[in-house]
Write a protein that holds these residues in place. Structure first.
Motif, PDB file in Angstrom:
ATOM      1  N   ASN A  33       0.810  -1.212   0.000  1.00 27.53           N
ATOM      2  CA  ASN A  33       0.000   0.000   0.000  1.00 27.53           C
ATOM      3  C   ASN A  33       0.849   1.270   0.000  1.00 27.53           C
ATOM      4  O   ASN A  33       1.811   1.375   0.758  1.00 27.53           O
ATOM      5  CB  ASN A  33      -0.929   0.004   1.210  1.00 27.53           C
ATOM      6  CG  ASN A  33      -2.082   0.927   1.001  1.00 27.53           C
ATOM      7  OD1 ASN A  33      -1.912   2.140   1.016  1.00 27.53           O
ATOM      8  ND2 ASN A  33      -3.257   0.363   0.790  1.00 27.53           N
ATOM      9  N   PRO A  34       0.498   2.266  -0.839  1.00 26.27           N
ATOM     10  CA  PRO A  34       1.232   3.534  -0.851  1.00 26.27           C
ATOM     11  C   PRO A  34       1.205   4.281   0.483  1.00 26.27           C
ATOM     12  O   PRO A  34       2.115   5.051   0.781  1.00 26.27           O
ATOM     13  CB  PRO A  34       0.527   4.354  -1.932  1.00 26.27           C
ATOM     14  CG  PRO A  34      -0.167   3.368  -2.789  1.00 26.27           C
ATOM     15  CD  PRO A  34      -0.523   2.217  -1.890  1.00 26.27           C
ATOM     16  N   VAL A  35       0.189   4.065   1.308  1.00 29.19           N
ATOM     17  CA  VAL A  35       0.109   4.745   2.599  1.00 29.19           C
ATOM     18  C   VAL A  35       1.180   4.222   3.560  1.00 29.19           C
ATOM     19  O   VAL A  35       1.704   4.974   4.379  1.00 29.19           O
ATOM     20  CB  VAL A  35      -1.305   4.615   3.217  1.00 29.19           C
ATOM     21  CG1 VAL A  35      -1.376   5.222   4.607  1.00 29.19           C
ATOM     22  CG2 VAL A  35      -2.343   5.269   2.321  1.00 29.19           C
ATOM     23  N   THR A  36       1.547   2.953   3.462  1.00 27.93           N
ATOM     24  CA  THR A  36       2.566   2.378   4.344  1.00 27.93           C
ATOM     25  C   THR A  36       3.965   2.445   3.733  1.00 27.93           C
ATOM     26  O   THR A  36       4.928   1.990   4.343  1.00 27.93           O
ATOM     27  CB  THR A  36       2.235   0.913   4.693  1.00 27.93           C
ATOM     28  OG1 THR A  36       2.201   0.140   3.488  1.00 27.93           O
ATOM     29  CG2 THR A  36       0.912   0.821   5.425  1.00 27.93           C
ATOM     30  N   ASP A  37       4.082   3.024   2.560  1.00 24.57           N
ATOM     31  CA  ASP A  37       5.357   3.152   1.854  1.00 24.57           C
ATOM     32  C   ASP A  37       6.327   4.010   2.669  1.00 24.57           C
ATOM     33  O   ASP A  37       5.985   5.102   3.105  1.00 24.57           O
ATOM     34  CB  ASP A  37       5.066   3.804   0.494  1.00 24.57           C
ATOM     35  CG  ASP A  37       6.249   3.863  -0.432  1.00 24.57           C
ATOM     36  OD1 ASP A  37       7.328   3.353  -0.085  1.00 24.57           O
ATOM     37  OD2 ASP A  37       6.090   4.436  -1.526  1.00 24.57           O
ATOM     38  N   THR A  38       7.533   3.524   2.870  1.00 24.90           N
ATOM     39  CA  THR A  38       8.512   4.270   3.657  1.00 24.90           C
ATOM     40  C   THR A  38       9.487   5.079   2.819  1.00 24.90           C
ATOM     41  O   THR A  38      10.175   5.945   3.343  1.00 24.90           O
ATOM     42  CB  THR A  38       9.322   3.323   4.565  1.00 24.90           C
ATOM     43  OG1 THR A  38       9.983   2.355   3.741  1.00 24.90           O
ATOM     44  CG2 THR A  38       8.415   2.634   5.577  1.00 24.90           C
ATOM     45  N   ASN A  39       9.560   4.812   1.492  1.00 26.18           N
ATOM     46  CA  ASN A  39      10.572   5.498   0.684  1.00 26.18           C
ATOM     47  C   ASN A  39      10.098   5.988  -0.691  1.00 26.18           C
ATOM     48  O   ASN A  39      10.857   6.603  -1.408  1.00 26.18           O
ATOM     49  CB  ASN A  39      11.790   4.599   0.509  1.00 26.18           C
ATOM     50  CG  ASN A  39      11.456   3.307  -0.217  1.00 26.18           C
ATOM     51  OD1 ASN A  39      10.394   3.165  -0.813  1.00 26.18           O
ATOM     52  ND2 ASN A  39      12.368   2.358  -0.143  1.00 26.18           N
ATOM     53  N   GLY A  40       8.879   5.696  -1.067  1.00 21.89           N
ATOM     54  CA  GLY A  40       8.356   6.119  -2.363  1.00 21.89           C
ATOM     55  C   GLY A  40       8.351   5.023  -3.406  1.00 21.89           C
ATOM     56  O   GLY A  40       7.873   5.228  -4.523  1.00 21.89           O
ATOM     57  N   ALA A  55       0.139   9.775  -1.327  1.00 21.29           N
ATOM     58  CA  ALA A  55      -0.466   9.314  -0.082  1.00 21.29           C
ATOM     59  C   ALA A  55       0.179   9.970   1.122  1.00 21.29           C
ATOM     60  O   ALA A  55       1.346  10.365   1.084  1.00 21.29           O
ATOM     61  CB  ALA A  55      -0.322   7.791   0.025  1.00 21.29           C
ATOM     62  N   GLY A  56      -0.595  10.037   2.180  1.00 23.07           N
ATOM     63  CA  GLY A  56      -0.072  10.430   3.475  1.00 23.07           C
ATOM     64  C   GLY A  56       0.442   9.192   4.196  1.00 23.07           C
ATOM     65  O   GLY A  56       1.000   8.283   3.568  1.00 23.07           O
ATOM     66  N   THR A  57       0.222   9.133   5.495  1.00 16.86           N
ATOM     67  CA  THR A  57       0.624   7.982   6.302  1.00 16.86           C
ATOM     68  C   THR A  57      -0.540   7.596   7.212  1.00 16.86           C
ATOM     69  O   THR A  57      -1.556   8.287   7.264  1.00 16.86           O
ATOM     70  CB  THR A  57       1.842   8.321   7.191  1.00 16.86           C
ATOM     71  OG1 THR A  57       1.449   9.291   8.171  1.00 16.86           O
ATOM     72  CG2 THR A  57       3.016   8.835   6.375  1.00 16.86           C
ATOM     73  N   HIS A  58      -0.353   6.511   7.939  1.00 14.34           N
ATOM     74  CA  HIS A  58      -1.331   6.139   8.973  1.00 14.34           C
ATOM     75  C   HIS A  58      -1.087   6.941  10.242  1.00 14.34           C
ATOM     76  O   HIS A  58      -1.614   6.621  11.294  1.00 14.34           O
ATOM     77  CB  HIS A  58      -1.229   4.649   9.293  1.00 14.34           C
ATOM     78  CG  HIS A  58      -1.804   3.750   8.256  1.00 14.34           C
ATOM     79  ND1 HIS A  58      -3.101   3.836   7.819  1.00 14.34           N
ATOM     80  CD2 HIS A  58      -1.247   2.735   7.554  1.00 14.34           C
ATOM     81  CE1 HIS A  58      -3.325   2.908   6.908  1.00 14.34           C
ATOM     82  NE2 HIS A  58      -2.214   2.234   6.726  1.00 14.34           N
ATOM     83  N   GLY A  59      -0.313   7.971  10.127  1.00 13.31           N
ATOM     84  CA  GLY A  59       0.098   8.792  11.254  1.00 13.31           C
ATOM     85  C   GLY A  59       1.617   8.732  11.330  1.00 13.31           C
ATOM     86  O   GLY A  59       2.209   7.682  11.147  1.00 13.31           O
ATOM     87  N   GLY A  60       2.235   9.868  11.504  1.00 20.13           N
ATOM     88  CA  GLY A  60       3.685   9.886  11.602  1.00 20.13           C
ATOM     89  C   GLY A  60       4.348  10.455  10.368  1.00 20.13           C
ATOM     90  O   GLY A  60       3.710  11.049   9.502  1.00 20.13           O
ATOM     91  N   ARG A  61       5.667  10.246  10.310  1.00 22.08           N
ATOM     92  CA  ARG A  61       6.514  10.864   9.303  1.00 22.08           C
ATOM     93  C   ARG A  61       6.986   9.863   8.259  1.00 22.08           C
ATOM     94  O   ARG A  61       7.246   8.706   8.569  1.00 22.08           O
ATOM     95  CB  ARG A  61       7.725  11.481  10.000  1.00 22.08           C
ATOM     96  CG  ARG A  61       8.683  12.141   9.067  1.00 22.08           C
ATOM     97  CD  ARG A  61       9.462  13.259   9.744  1.00 22.08           C
ATOM     98  NE  ARG A  61      10.512  13.778   8.906  1.00 22.08           N
ATOM     99  CZ  ARG A  61      10.326  14.473   7.807  1.00 22.08           C
ATOM    100  NH1 ARG A  61       9.109  14.743   7.386  1.00 22.08           N
ATOM    101  NH2 ARG A  61      11.339  14.919   7.095  1.00 22.08           N
ATOM    102  N   VAL A  76      -3.300  15.170  -3.572  1.00 24.32           N
ATOM    103  CA  VAL A  76      -2.848  14.545  -2.332  1.00 24.32           C
ATOM    104  C   VAL A  76      -3.632  15.110  -1.146  1.00 24.32           C
ATOM    105  O   VAL A  76      -3.870  16.307  -1.074  1.00 24.32           O
ATOM    106  CB  VAL A  76      -1.329  14.744  -2.133  1.00 24.32           C
ATOM    107  CG1 VAL A  76      -0.940  16.205  -2.098  1.00 24.32           C
ATOM    108  CG2 VAL A  76      -0.812  14.026  -0.899  1.00 24.32           C
ATOM    109  N   PRO A  77      -4.039  14.225  -0.228  1.00 26.31           N
ATOM    110  CA  PRO A  77      -4.648  14.736   0.994  1.00 26.31           C
ATOM    111  C   PRO A  77      -3.561  15.245   1.936  1.00 26.31           C
ATOM    112  O   PRO A  77      -2.496  14.644   2.049  1.00 26.31           O
ATOM    113  CB  PRO A  77      -5.349  13.504   1.581  1.00 26.31           C
ATOM    114  CG  PRO A  77      -4.546  12.346   1.080  1.00 26.31           C
ATOM    115  CD  PRO A  77      -4.030  12.759  -0.274  1.00 26.31           C
ATOM    116  N   VAL A  78      -3.836  16.339   2.591  1.00 21.01           N
ATOM    117  CA  VAL A  78      -2.950  16.846   3.633  1.00 21.01           C
ATOM    118  C   VAL A  78      -3.245  16.060   4.909  1.00 21.01           C
ATOM    119  O   VAL A  78      -2.349  15.607   5.609  1.00 21.01           O
ATOM    120  CB  VAL A  78      -3.188  18.360   3.850  1.00 21.01           C
ATOM    121  CG1 VAL A  78      -2.298  18.913   4.950  1.00 21.01           C
ATOM    122  CG2 VAL A  78      -2.987  19.107   2.543  1.00 21.01           C
TER     123      VAL A  78
END
Length: 178
Positions: A33-40, A55-61, A76-78
């Motif tokens: 999933n793009p939301v859990t992607d850590t590097n693109g 995508a954003g994240t499930h919370g965090g950076r 993209v959603p903020v």
């Protein structure tokens, strides 16, 4: 494939955009999933032909590098949520966010709560639902116009209550095919 309904300003209408974006992220299981992607590395998965979703994240950076074909607007959603009318109202009452493209501020648009149709695959952790379903979506969003070929930076920070998203993108737009 037909293009999405657009407003007079050329942007995809909020309900259409949110429904398509939530279907995009719900079309992948957690592992891809793009939301859990850590590097693109997952940013190009299942992209539609007329817009490029981020995508954003499930919370965090997260810090991601993505290659984007020339000629695609970006959406993209903020910070965003899918749920029901009540959860969206509470979420949007506390939602705030900032976006910077190449160091210049971009004002997010507020989408208070749209009824959307989503289609999710089994094991998607984004919506938690499989198959077709109707929900209410809300959030702060940016729709960027076509970017010039080359490197761009996109910084996104959103927050609602205790939930926050902080993503830095290094976007590389491909050269023109003309």
């Amino acid at each position: 494939m037909s293009t999405a309904p657009v407003a007079e300003n050329g942007k995809i209408l909020s309900a259409e955009l949110q429904g398509r974006w939530w279907t995009w992220v719900a079309s992948e299981p957690e592992t891809t999933n793009p939301v859990t992607d850590t590097n693109g590395s997952r940013c190009g998965r299942n992209q539609p032909p007329d817009v490029w979703f981020l995508a954003g994240t499930h919370g965090g950076r997260a810090v991601r590098a993505c290659e984007i074909p020339n000629g695609r607007p970006i959406a993209v959603p903020v910070i965003n949520l899918v749920g029901d009318d009540q959860s969206c109202a509470a979420f949007m009452g506390r939602a705030q966010g900032t976006v910077a493209l190449d160091g210049k501020p971009v004002k997010p648009e507020t989408y208070e709560g749209d009824s959307i149709l989503v289609e999710g695959v089994q094991d998607n952790q984004v919506t938690g639902e499989e198959g077709r379903f109707t929900a209410t979506a809300c959030g702060l969003w940016v729709q960027l116009p076509l970017l010039a070929p080359g490197a761009h930076s996109l910084r996104i920070h959103g927050q609602s209550g205790d939930f926050s998203v902080d993503v830095d993108y290094v976007l590389t737009v491909g050269a023109s095919s003309a």
